[in-house]
Design a protein around this motif. Structure first.
Motif, short mmCIF file in Angstrom:
data_model
loop_
_atom_site.label_atom_id
_atom_site.label_comp_id
_atom_site.label_asym_id
_atom_site.label_seq_id
_atom_site.Cartn_x
_atom_site.Cartn_y
_atom_site.Cartn_z
N ASN A 92 1.51 -5.89 -6.77
CA ASN A 92 1.22 -4.46 -6.71
C ASN A 92 0.60 -4.12 -5.36
O ASN A 92 -0.47 -4.62 -5.01
CB ASN A 92 0.26 -4.10 -7.85
N ASN A 136 -0.94 -1.63 -4.38
CA ASN A 136 -2.25 -1.00 -4.49
C ASN A 136 -3.36 -2.00 -4.77
O ASN A 136 -4.53 -1.63 -4.87
CB ASN A 136 -2.23 0.06 -5.59
N ARG A 137 -3.00 -3.27 -4.90
CA ARG A 137 -3.97 -4.34 -5.11
C ARG A 137 -3.95 -5.31 -3.95
O ARG A 137 -4.24 -6.50 -4.11
CB ARG A 137 -3.66 -5.06 -6.44
N ASP A 181 -7.92 3.14 3.29
CA ASP A 181 -7.64 3.41 1.87
C ASP A 181 -7.64 2.12 1.08
O ASP A 181 -8.23 2.04 -0.01
CB ASP A 181 -6.29 4.12 1.73
N ALA A 182 -6.96 1.10 1.60
CA ALA A 182 -6.90 -0.19 0.90
C ALA A 182 -8.28 -0.85 0.87
O ALA A 182 -8.66 -1.47 -0.13
CB ALA A 182 -5.89 -1.11 1.58
N ARG A 222 -10.17 0.83 -1.84
CA ARG A 222 -9.73 0.35 -3.17
C ARG A 222 -10.31 -1.02 -3.46
O ARG A 222 -10.72 -1.30 -4.60
CB ARG A 222 -8.19 0.29 -3.22
#
Length: 274
Positions: free
Chosen positions: A119, A121-122, A192-193, A196
């Motif tokens: 993913n 986003n991970r 952004d990452a 997160r």
């Protein structure tokens, strides 16, 4: 392998796995930054003109023109990222994580984890991702994919066409774009990452977290020292490291850590038995 059973137990008991992956992991996936064996054969024009003998040296060098620069970058990206096939070790890592919550912080910029269907986003690419590009002006105008540009440049080069007009330009200021890597002082990390990742850490303070270090070396201390300090702060967090010695870890985390004297590929193979 010393501490293998302990490493297996820590991973089995964990609710969350956080992978830190460095240059040795990239080498396992086919990208050897410092290797000289095949560079002249793979990139003869660069090797001959600029007297370079490794990818790392060529990435650090400023070419005579943006067209040359982008041709070399495009060849690198095609060879090591767009044509990338996950190694057996990468497949073992996916299997090892399984359904556990996970995050990956990596200094490998070859887009390997995304290509291996983790993913996106991970994933925090601490040193950027060369399948993305940023403005070379020194002003942060954002990052965008360069994969379409790469394909256009390679097709034009194969047809002996001038690629000068294909050099991507910033939509805001018109300056040439460059790959999203810390090649100079213009590099802007993916905030952004990073955010997160920080929220992921915060959200799992009470969970059984294991940090799995794969191929981190002296070139990426950002993925070692800050992580060690986190493990020291949270007694329910643990640490597993490939290619490392137990006695080199801080004394206060050795009881809940497992340093295995095996490389990344061997460790992952041993951790995931068929």
């Amino acid at each position: 392998m010393e501490n293998l059973n302990k490493a297996q137990q820590l991973l089995n008991n964990a609710d969350v796995v956080i992978v830190t992956a460095g240059n040795k992991m990239a080498k396992n996936e086919g990208l050897d930054l410092l290797g000289t064996e095949n560079f002249e054969q793979d990139f003869p024009e660069v090797a001959s003109k600029y007297h370079m003998n490794s990818i790392g040296a060529a990435l650090d060098h400023k070419f005579d023109s943006w067209a040359e620069q982008w041709l070399f970058w495009s060849q690198l990206i095609e060879k090591y990222s767009l044509n990338y096939v996950p190694s057996p070790a990468m497949k073992k890592l996916r299997e090892l994580i399984g359904e556990k919550k996970f995050f990956i912080a990596t200094s490998t910029f070859g887009h390997f984890f995304e290509q291996a269907d983790f993913n996106k986003n991970r994933i925090f690419n601490a040193f950027g991702d060369w399948t993305m590009m940023q403005c070379s002006s020194g002003v942060n105008h954002g990052a965008k994919s360069d994969q379409e540009v790469v394909q256009q440049i390679l097709i034009a080069h194969q047809g002996d066409q001038d690629i000068t007009k294909l050099v991507p330009k910033c939509e805001q200021c018109g300056q040439p774009m460059e790959i999203h890597m810390p090649l100079n002082e213009h590099f802007y990390p993916d905030t952004d990452a990073n955010t997160r990742f920080r929220w992921f850490l915060t959200g799992n303070e009470e969970e059984k977290v294991v940090f799995l270090e794969l191929g981190v070396d002296e070139t990426s201390p950002q993925l070692f020292e800050p992580i060690i300090r986190l493990v020291q702060q949270f007694p329910q967090w643990t640490y597993v490291a490939a290619d490392y010695q137990q006695e080199m870890l801080p004394l206060d985390i050795q009881d809940r850590s497992a340093a295995v004297n095996a490389d990344t590929a061997s460790l992952l193979q041993a951790l995931v038995t068929d």
